[in-house]
Design a protein around this motif. Structure first.
Motif, PDB file in Angstrom:
ATOM      1  N   UNK A   1      66.694  -1.793  49.671  1.00  0.00           N
ATOM      2  CA  UNK A   1      67.186  -0.803  48.712  1.00  0.00           C
ATOM      3  C   UNK A   1      68.709  -0.761  48.766  1.00  0.00           C
ATOM      4  N   UNK A   2      69.302  -1.703  48.063  1.00  0.00           N
ATOM      5  CA  UNK A   2      70.752  -1.789  47.995  1.00  0.00           C
ATOM      6  C   UNK A   2      71.112  -1.943  46.523  1.00  0.00           C
ATOM      7  N   UNK A   3      71.679  -0.897  45.890  1.00  0.00           N
ATOM      8  CA  UNK A   3      71.899  -0.910  44.435  1.00  0.00           C
ATOM      9  C   UNK A   3      72.686  -2.108  43.929  1.00  0.00           C
ATOM     10  N   UNK A   4      73.767  -2.471  44.622  1.00  0.00           N
ATOM     11  CA  UNK A   4      74.582  -3.572  44.114  1.00  0.00           C
ATOM     12  C   UNK A   4      73.874  -4.914  44.265  1.00  0.00           C
ATOM     13  N   UNK A   5      73.121  -5.092  45.338  1.00  0.00           N
ATOM     14  CA  UNK A   5      72.344  -6.319  45.513  1.00  0.00           C
ATOM     15  C   UNK A   5      71.285  -6.424  44.416  1.00  0.00           C
ATOM     16  N   UNK A   6      70.591  -5.322  44.149  1.00  0.00           N
ATOM     17  CA  UNK A   6      69.577  -5.318  43.094  1.00  0.00           C
ATOM     18  C   UNK A   6      70.198  -5.617  41.735  1.00  0.00           C
ATOM     19  N   UNK A   7      71.378  -5.088  41.484  1.00  0.00           N
ATOM     20  CA  UNK A   7      72.052  -5.323  40.202  1.00  0.00           C
ATOM     21  C   UNK A   7      72.423  -6.792  40.037  1.00  0.00           C
ATOM     22  N   UNK A   8      72.892  -7.429  41.115  1.00  0.00           N
ATOM     23  CA  UNK A   8      73.250  -8.846  41.048  1.00  0.00           C
ATOM     24  C   UNK A   8      72.007  -9.688  40.784  1.00  0.00           C
ATOM     25  N   UNK A   9      70.915  -9.384  41.478  1.00  0.00           N
ATOM     26  CA  UNK A   9      69.681 -10.149  41.287  1.00  0.00           C
ATOM     27  C   UNK A   9      69.156  -9.976  39.865  1.00  0.00           C
ATOM     28  N   UNK A  10      69.226  -8.770  39.340  1.00  0.00           N
ATOM     29  CA  UNK A  10      68.790  -8.530  37.960  1.00  0.00           C
ATOM     30  C   UNK A  10      69.628  -9.357  36.989  1.00  0.00           C
ATOM     31  N   UNK A  11      70.918  -9.454  37.257  1.00  0.00           N
ATOM     32  CA  UNK A  11      71.796 -10.266  36.407  1.00  0.00           C
ATOM     33  C   UNK A  11      71.413 -11.740  36.506  1.00  0.00           C
ATOM     34  N   UNK A  12      71.102 -12.207  37.694  1.00  0.00           N
ATOM     35  CA  UNK A  12      70.658 -13.588  37.862  1.00  0.00           C
ATOM     36  C   UNK A  12      69.388 -13.850  37.051  1.00  0.00           C
ATOM     37  N   UNK A  13      68.399 -12.967  37.190  1.00  0.00           N
ATOM     38  CA  UNK A  13      67.109 -13.170  36.540  1.00  0.00           C
ATOM     39  C   UNK A  13      67.234 -13.141  35.020  1.00  0.00           C
TER      40      UNK A  13
END
Length: 325
Positions: A216-228
């Motif tokens: 649960x790390x907001x910035x990590x999740x945001x980067x992964x969402x951008x990748x996907x």
């Protein structure tokens, strides 16, 4: 509750259909009859082979009939296509023609798991909203660009219904039962099935990124969402980092700390997973798959694919292991 003519469902069981979504669409009907204490629904099972259908786990289901005119479908009926693995091979002329006849007769056509693929092949989803199991989403989007594809657990587009498979089929049926018999009966059925969180057509199929990766790390999740969201045109680590408000070095440390891999490697693995789905589920050429997965060079794509999966894209396609498990 007053006696009514039962609404009839016809289940088209294709070879290698998946058991869970089939069970998830037929059991709510049984429980609705029980909860209402009247025969609200009746059903029958048909298939291309007439005698029985074999699901992906090897179980055989005895059918009520084949795809012939002695199994009439009326305009008040609902036909549910139950798909599963190797779905493209199930789009035979008899199956597609039978579905088109039922559609012309006015029946509502539904698909669960990969059933939407067959509906699309029959031309029944052109210009319509639909969903399909997330594993088949990319292949479906490439094969049927005329379909308005969603990642919802189910989609109700009038006389076209689709559910992504698994337990999403329960949500679709509870949605239909609530419309016909009321929320109270639908809730009672959900309780009987221990289905404690009824989802709507606004809910997504997959777990949130933080839940999926266990972090649960907001910035990590945001980067992964951008990748996907950018697999066909990959974004550089520097741009990903800048958009997330950090340096490239900070991004590297973040990925290594929580995912034990670099951002570049994680992105590559995600792109290759998409390529694998496209290889297995479409007739796209190897170069088309490579381009759709962000590779401009077929040789580079083949090298990366082999390093990841131990086989070249050409050999992988020859295995024939397609569709949802």
């Amino acid at each position: 509750m007053p006696s009514v003519k039962p609404k009839r469902f016809t289940f088209l069981l294709l070879d290698h259909f998946t058991m869970l979504p089939f069970s998830a669409v037929i059991e709510p009907l049984r429980l609705a009859n029980r909860a209402s204490e009247t025969l609200q629904y009746e059903w029958r099972l048909v298939g291309p082979w007439g005698a029985f259908a074999t699901c992906s786990n090897g179980t055989r289901i005895v059918l009520d009939g084949g795809l012939s005119d002695d199994v009439p479908v009326s305009r008040d009926d609902v036909v549910i296509v139950c798909g599963g693995t190797n779905i493209a091979s199930q789009a035979t002329k008899p199956v597609l023609n039978w579905l088109r006849r039922q559609s012309r007769g006015g029946a509502t056509i539904a698909g669960v798991c990969t059933g939407a693929w067959i509906m699309a092949e029959a031309g029944l989803l052109d210009g319509r909203k639909a969903t399909i199991h997330w594993e088949n989403h990319d292949g479906f989007a490439e094969a049927f660009p005329e379909v308005d594809l969603y990642r919802s657990v189910f989609v109700n587009d009038g006389n076209r219904l689709t559910a992504a498979g698994g337990t999403s089929s329960i949500d679709l049926m509870l949605h239909l039962i609530a419309q016909a018999l009321g929320e109270a009966i639908a809730s009672e059925i959900a309780d009987q099935m221990l289905h404690t969180a009824i989802r709507s057509d606004q809910d997504h199929q997959r777990l949130s990124i933080p839940t999926r990766i266990g972090v649960r790390h907001p910035r990590l999740a945001a980067v992964i969402a951008r990748m996907e969201a950018n697999l066909e045109d990959p974004i550089s680590p520097a741009e990903l980092a800048a958009d997330a408000g950090m340096s490239t070095r900070q991004l590297e440390r973040l990925f290594r700390r929580y995912l034990n891999r670099s951002p570049k490697r994680y992105y590559m693995e995600t792109r290759l997973a998409r390529a694998r789905n496209l290889l297995m589920q479409t007739e796209m050429s190897i170069i088309e798959v490579a381009l759709a997965s962000g590779f401009s060079s077929p040789s580079h794509f083949s090298k990366c694919y082999r390093a990841r999966y131990g086989s070249t894209p050409y050999r992988q396609r020859g295995t024939g292991t397609t569709g949802t498990g």
